[in-house]
Design a protein around this motif. Structure first.
Motif, PDB file in Angstrom:
ATOM      1  N   HIS A  18       0.575  -1.080   0.075  1.00  0.00           N
ATOM      2  CA  HIS A  18      -0.236   0.523   0.129  1.00  0.00           C
ATOM      3  C   HIS A  18       0.772   0.948  -0.100  1.00  0.00           C
ATOM      4  O   HIS A  18       0.257   2.475  -0.433  1.00  0.00           O
ATOM      5  CB  HIS A  18      -0.773  -0.068   1.247  1.00  0.00           C
ATOM      6  N   GLN A  34     -10.472   0.989   3.479  1.00  0.00           N
ATOM      7  CA  GLN A  34     -10.902   2.332   2.231  1.00  0.00           C
ATOM      8  C   GLN A  34     -12.773   2.211   2.339  1.00  0.00           C
ATOM      9  O   GLN A  34     -13.587   2.581   0.847  1.00  0.00           O
ATOM     10  CB  GLN A  34     -10.441   1.971   0.432  1.00  0.00           C
ATOM     11  N   ARG A 122      -8.790  -3.593  -0.526  1.00  0.00           N
ATOM     12  CA  ARG A 122      -7.948  -3.572  -1.982  1.00  0.00           C
ATOM     13  C   ARG A 122      -7.517  -4.059  -2.485  1.00  0.00           C
ATOM     14  O   ARG A 122      -5.961  -4.474  -1.621  1.00  0.00           O
ATOM     15  CB  ARG A 122      -8.375  -1.926  -2.640  1.00  0.00           C
ATOM     16  N   SER A 123      -7.273  -4.572  -3.607  1.00  0.00           N
ATOM     17  CA  SER A 123      -6.251  -5.726  -4.120  1.00  0.00           C
ATOM     18  C   SER A 123      -6.075  -5.363  -5.419  1.00  0.00           C
ATOM     19  O   SER A 123      -6.750  -4.918  -6.072  1.00  0.00           O
ATOM     20  CB  SER A 123      -5.860  -6.735  -3.667  1.00  0.00           C
ATOM     21  N   ASP A 126      -6.644  -3.391  -8.640  1.00  0.00           N
ATOM     22  CA  ASP A 126      -7.624  -1.711  -8.243  1.00  0.00           C
ATOM     23  C   ASP A 126      -7.324  -1.021  -7.014  1.00  0.00           C
ATOM     24  O   ASP A 126      -6.545   0.156  -7.054  1.00  0.00           O
ATOM     25  CB  ASP A 126      -8.461  -2.616  -7.371  1.00  0.00           C
ATOM     26  N   LEU A 127      -6.100  -1.584  -6.268  1.00  0.00           N
ATOM     27  CA  LEU A 127      -4.861  -1.314  -5.622  1.00  0.00           C
ATOM     28  C   LEU A 127      -3.618  -0.169  -6.193  1.00  0.00           C
ATOM     29  O   LEU A 127      -3.770   1.242  -5.926  1.00  0.00           O
ATOM     30  CB  LEU A 127      -4.274  -2.501  -4.370  1.00  0.00           C
ATOM     31  N   THR A 130      -5.180   2.568  -7.684  1.00  0.00           N
ATOM     32  CA  THR A 130      -5.541   3.720  -7.256  1.00  0.00           C
ATOM     33  C   THR A 130      -4.023   4.734  -6.386  1.00  0.00           C
ATOM     34  O   THR A 130      -3.345   5.805  -6.674  1.00  0.00           O
ATOM     35  CB  THR A 130      -5.996   3.374  -5.403  1.00  0.00           C
TER      36      THR A 130
END
Ligand code: ZN
Length: 142
Positions: A18, A34, A122-123, A126-127, A130
Motif C-alpha cells: 500500500h 478504503q 482493495r487488492s 484496483d489497489l 489507486t
C-alpha cells in the motif's frame, strides 16, 4: 533508530503493497480499509511516539509532509473536509491518519472510528491504480 518491538518499525504495518511515497521524514501509504475512500497514513520513519520527542525542525517538516498528502487527497477525492488523526493508542509510533470526508459520507459528523462498517479491502489492479493515481498527484504537487 527503530524499536524491535514496534510493528511499524519492523515493517508489519502499514502494508508495503500500500506504499505511496517517501516524503522525507515520513512515508505515505494507502490505508488498508478504503471504506472511507482515500484514507491515507503518513508514518514517521524512525521510532518516536510523541510529537514532543521530535526536534522542532522535524515537527515542522513532518507537518509539511502531512499537509502535502492532505492537499493531494483532498483534490483527488474532492473532499468536503480532511480529518487529521494522530492517536497511537494501538500502535505507539507516530503516524497520521489523513481521511478525506466526501459529500456522500455516511456519517459526516462522526469521527471514522465511530462508524461501524465492514473494512473495504482493495487488492490487485484496483489497489495499484489507486496508489499510482496518488503517486502522480504527489509528483505534480511537489
Ligand atoms: Zn516504531
Amino acid at each position: 533508530m527503530t524499536d524491535p518491538t514496534c510493528k511499524a518499525c519492523q515493517g508489519g504495518w502499514p502494508r508495503e503493497d500500500h506504499f505511496i511515497a517517501d516524503l522525507g521524514l515520513s512515508k505515505a501509504y494507502l490505508h488498508e480499509d478504503q471504506f472511507f475512500p482515500g484514507w491515507t497514513v503518513v508514518a514517521f520513519k524512525r521510532h518516536a511516539t510523541e510529537l514532543f520527542h521530535l526536534a522542532p525542525t522535524e515537527r515542522i517538516q513532518l507537518m509539511e509532509e502531512v499537509n502535502l498528502i492532505a492537499q493531494v487527497v483532498a483534490q483527488a477525492y474532492e473532499a468536503r473536509k480532511i480529518n487529521y488523526e494522530l492517536l497511537g493508542n494501538q500502535l505507539p509510533h507516530i503516524h497520521w491518519h489523513i481521511i478525506p470526508r466526501l459529500a456522500n459520507d455516511p456519517a459526516p459528523l462522526e469521527p471514522v472510528w465511530r462508524v461501524q462498517h465492514e473494512p473495504l479491502l482493495r487488492s490487485g489492479p484496483d489497489l495499484r491504480n489507486t496508489v499510482q493515481r496518488l503517486q502522480q498527484a504527489i509528483q505534480k504537487a511537489r
